[in-house]
Scaffold this motif. Structure first.
Motif: not given
Ligand code: HAM
Length: 414
Positions: A285-288, A259-264
């Motif tokens: 998760g991985r994020y940017e 539910g969080l937008d920062y993941y890639v």
């Protein structure tokens, strides 16, 4: 006085003994394990500028739109209590320049989300989490999941499941959104009202809609992964293979949407059946995360401590097992013995011994009752007689035996 005068706010809890001892076990084991992987502790403030969360977590997420404790302070500044630990951690690391771009930090801290309280869902809850910054590398993601499995094993938790998926690279976002929208279009009228809106706003949210009709449609259309580049799919395969290589089992679940937008790229969740509807013990998760002109890449996870504890209890691991036992209780018969025992307690505590005593000359019976309740292993009883002889009556509580010993011998053997 109303009885809720003594209660914390709804969705929040006081954490007290004996329950606190399972919290301490979790924290102590986590700290030891984090050190093995080279993670340093970071404590960021609970309160941050609202923008720290909005720009990292994403404006259209439930966390930002519906769940944050956000308010204006007296100076008109827009602030929020942190709903999670990643945004503040990255805000901190971004300020450390080069060093912050290759860091490993962990946190154990309270988080705040103004959700509707229910079993497993609180308004103040606690997370044990880590963040490791650095360029995308599937081995880093795999190591992060391995670290989580290590924690679960050390705490004694069995029966958890790791589900993994990918959000793809930044460049995959548009093709995924376009592909999913196109695939869902013929089914628009069958989707729930929320999802009809979500198609335009945040189509990924349709994928994890709990409505059975929506879920059934989602099962019939291609998964998000199928609209991603070959490189992104290869990245996920490398993570899964690295985990297999370490003997860690994961289940690929293309329907997993965090539910969080920062993941890639890699995203995952750990679930436990003991939890019911709110079954995620952990997410990661991985994020940017874009901060100023910089995009900070990283990977991390957070485990909900309350949910870990509920799962541990289902495995038969409870706080009682971690309550410290043993120690000494001093019983004083008369004022002189009371004064002497104050000195003796000071000596024993300086040696690191858990030592209790009544700070008033009470009856022998009352003092023994306290000794018993304290869980002390040994009780040292002294009155005028023993003080003058330099001795003490020593009672072994488990055996019920009692003997008179020289005080110096008692000190030497405790
Ligand atoms: P999250 O999935 O939002 O991820 O939260 C992680 C965990 O915190 C959940 O799996 C759950 O155990 C616990 N949790 C969340 N909300 C509540 C609640 N209302 N009550 C009780 N427990 C809750 C994150 O927070 C990300 N920052 C994880 C992460 C770190 N990703 C990368 N780095």
């Amino acid at each position: 006085m109303a009885s809720n005068e003594f209660q914390p706010l709804q969705g929040m809890s006081d954490i007290r003994a004996p329950e606190i001892y399972i919290w301490r076990m979790i924290e102590e084991k986590a700290r030891t394990i984090f050190a093995c992987y080279g993670y340093e502790e970071l404590r960021t403030p609970s309160l941050e500028k609202l923008s720290v969360f909005k720009r990292s977590i994403g404006d259209t997420t439930d966390v930002v739109q519906k769940e944050m404790y956000a308010f204006e302070d007296r100076g008109g500044r827009e602030l929020a209590l942190r709903p999670e630990g990643t945004a503040g951690t990255i805000r901190h690391l971004a300020g450390r320049g080069e060093e912050g771009l290759n860091a490993r930090v962990f946190y154990i801290a309270p988080m705040f989300r103004c959700e509707r309280p229910q079993a497993g869902r609180k308004r103040q809850f606690h997370q044990v989490g880590v963040e490791a910054t650095g360029e995308p590398n599937p081995l880093a993601d795999a190591e992060c999941i391995a670290l989580q499995q290590h924690l679960l094993d050390a705490w004694g938790l069995t029966g958890s499941k790791i589900q993994i998926s990918t959000r793809g690279a930044m460049d995959d976002r548009q093709p995924v959104v376009d592909g999913l929208r196109k695939a869902l279009q013929p089914h628009l009228a069958e989707l729930c009202e929320d999802c009809q809106r979500r198609i335009a706003e945040n189509v990924l949210r349709v994928i994890d809609c709990k409505n059975e009709k929506c879920a059934e449609i989602v099962r019939r259309i291609p998964s998000a992964i199928e609209f991603m580049s070959a490189d992104s799919r290869a990245y996920l395969d490398q993570v899964i293979n690295a985990l297999k290589n370490m003997g860690i089992e994961v289940e690929l679940n293309p329907q997993l949407v965090r539910g969080l937008d920062y993941y890639v790229h890699t995203v995952w969740e750990i679930t436990h059946d003991a939890l019911g509807a709110q079954n995620a013990i952990a997410g990661g998760g991985r994020y940017e995360i874009a901060l100023g002109k910089k995009g900070i890449p990283g990977v991390g996870f957070a485990m909900g401590m309350e949910r870990v504890i509920t799962s541990l209890e289902a495995c038969g691991i409870t706080a009682d097992q971690f309550v410290p036992r043993g120690g000494i209780w001093l019983v004083s018969l008369g004022e002189e013995a009371l004064a002497e025992n104050m000195k003796l307690a000071r000596e024993l505590r300086a040696k690191g011994i858990h030592c209790g005593m009544e700070l008033a000359a009470k009856s022998m019976k009352a003092q023994m009752r306290k000794a018993d309740r304290s869980g002390a292993e040994k009780v040292i009883i002294r009155g005028e007689n023993e003080i003058s002889k330099g001795t003490a009556m020593v009672k072994n509580m488990a055996e019920g035996s009692q003997e008179e010993l020289k005080l110096e011998d008692v000190l030497r053997t405790t």
